[in-house]
Write a protein that holds these residues in place. Structure first.
Motif, PDB file in Angstrom:
ATOM      1  N   UNK A  66       0.107 -27.402  -5.035  1.00  0.00           N
ATOM      2  CA  UNK A  66      -1.264 -27.850  -5.353  1.00  0.00           C
ATOM      3  C   UNK A  66      -1.343 -28.352  -6.788  1.00  0.00           C
ATOM      4  N   UNK A  67      -0.672 -27.652  -7.703  1.00  0.00           N
ATOM      5  CA  UNK A  67      -0.712 -28.096  -9.108  1.00  0.00           C
ATOM      6  C   UNK A  67      -0.082 -29.479  -9.262  1.00  0.00           C
ATOM      7  N   UNK A  68       1.023 -29.692  -8.555  1.00  0.00           N
ATOM      8  CA  UNK A  68       1.683 -31.010  -8.662  1.00  0.00           C
ATOM      9  C   UNK A  68       0.750 -32.100  -8.125  1.00  0.00           C
ATOM     10  N   UNK A  69       0.072 -31.831  -7.008  1.00  0.00           N
ATOM     11  CA  UNK A  69      -0.868 -32.831  -6.461  1.00  0.00           C
ATOM     12  C   UNK A  69      -1.996 -33.104  -7.460  1.00  0.00           C
ATOM     13  N   UNK A  70      -2.498 -32.053  -8.103  1.00  0.00           N
ATOM     14  CA  UNK A  70      -3.582 -32.223  -9.088  1.00  0.00           C
ATOM     15  C   UNK A  70      -3.086 -33.034 -10.285  1.00  0.00           C
ATOM     16  N   UNK A  71      -1.874 -32.734 -10.743  1.00  0.00           N
ATOM     17  CA  UNK A  71      -1.334 -33.466 -11.902  1.00  0.00           C
ATOM     18  C   UNK A  71      -1.082 -34.929 -11.521  1.00  0.00           C
ATOM     19  N   UNK A  72      -0.631 -35.168 -10.300  1.00  0.00           N
ATOM     20  CA  UNK A  72      -0.466 -36.569  -9.845  1.00  0.00           C
ATOM     21  C   UNK A  72      -1.805 -37.300  -9.964  1.00  0.00           C
ATOM     22  N   UNK A  73      -2.889 -36.633  -9.545  1.00  0.00           N
ATOM     23  CA  UNK A  73      -4.218 -37.245  -9.628  1.00  0.00           C
ATOM     24  C   UNK A  73      -4.627 -37.513 -11.061  1.00  0.00           C
ATOM     25  N   UNK A  74      -4.331 -36.569 -11.955  1.00  0.00           N
ATOM     26  CA  UNK A  74      -4.683 -36.758 -13.370  1.00  0.00           C
ATOM     27  C   UNK A  74      -3.884 -37.921 -13.969  1.00  0.00           C
ATOM     28  N   UNK A  75      -2.623 -38.033 -13.567  1.00  0.00           N
ATOM     29  CA  UNK A  75      -1.795 -39.134 -14.094  1.00  0.00           C
ATOM     30  C   UNK A  75      -2.347 -40.481 -13.614  1.00  0.00           C
TER      31      UNK A  75
END
Ligand code: PMT
Length: 216
Positions: free
Chosen positions: A202-211
């Motif tokens: 989930x954190x990786x998906x959230x960071x992808x969105x932030x990027x």
């Protein structure tokens, strides 16, 4: 994306055989690394000493021991990364002097003088000039939200992942975790108790969105 990740504890030497450290197993950071690698991202993993296998394949795995070594490794590699997640439990203090020989048991008490270590997360923006997505963790035993929001602002993060490490069964050296996310825009959300692998994904998906420029 290219992602720099710190994980695990640091060890701050007292003498040739003793050190100050903490209970971080590296599982949370390694779970994030595994999730990011599985989604095709280039992962640079700067890791303190842990007893778990490294996830593969990684772009780079940099083993370090002390906070100073972790600082140097991050400083030399953060440039060119799209995002950085600081999951390591870095020692805040280290002995001022490292004894050259094993300290002998001469008295009933022994006083160690400690000094602050380098603040790696706090250096990301100001010293390293990092302009990518910056994610810090906050391990707290009280006033979790207050301390997490203070870290978010002070270290110029886009996201702080707050861990209430006073709860049994989550956080340090546990299989599961439970975290609250505090975003720079004031938004907060919770990831309930689940495996570190699930939280990592989930954190990786959230960071992808932030990027990509959104919050998700
Ligand atoms: O490794 P596990 O057993 O799986 O446990 C996971 C964890 C509990 C270690 C992890 O989820 C976690 O909470 N990591 C942060 C631990 C911590 O030291 O938090 P802190 O609140 O003291 O530090 C705040 C932030 O600054 C962290 O992103 C930390 O990596 C960073 N920091 C701290 C001190 C320092 N000198 N340099 C730093 O970069």
């Amino acid at each position: 994306m290219r992602l720099l990740l710190t994980a695990g504890p640091t060890r701050e030497a007292i003498d040739p055989v003793r050190y100050i450290s903490n209970r971080s197993s590296g599982r949370m950071g390694y779970a994030i690394a595994a999730a990011a690698a599985a989604r095709g991202h280039e992962v640079v993993l700067v890791t303190g000493p842990v007893a778990i296998p490294a996830p593969a394949p990684l772009a780079d795995r940099v083993p370090v021991e002390s906070a100073r070594e972790m600082y140097d490794a991050v400083r030399d590699r953060i440039g060119g990364c799209d995002a950085a997640i600081f999951c390591a439990a870095v020692a805040d203090y280290r002995p001022v002097q490292i004894a050259e020989q094993k300290i002998k048991k001469t008295g009933d008490r022994l006083t160690l003088e400690l000094e602050k270590t380098e603040d790696i997360l706090g250096s990301a923006r100001l010293v390293f000039g990092f302009s990518g997505v910056l994610v810090g963790f906050a391990a707290e035993t009280e006033q979790v939200e207050t301390h997490a929001r203070a870290k978010l602002e002070k270290k110029s993060c886009d996201l702080i992942v707050a861990n209430d490490v006073s709860r049994p069964g989550v956080g340090f050296d546990a299989e599961e975790n439970e975290v609250r996310l505090f975003f720079a825009d004031g938004h907060a959300e919770s990831l309930g108790r689940q495996s570190k692998a699930e939280i990592g994904q989930k954190l990786v998906e959230i960071v992808e969105g932030l990027v990509k420029g959104g919050r998700l």
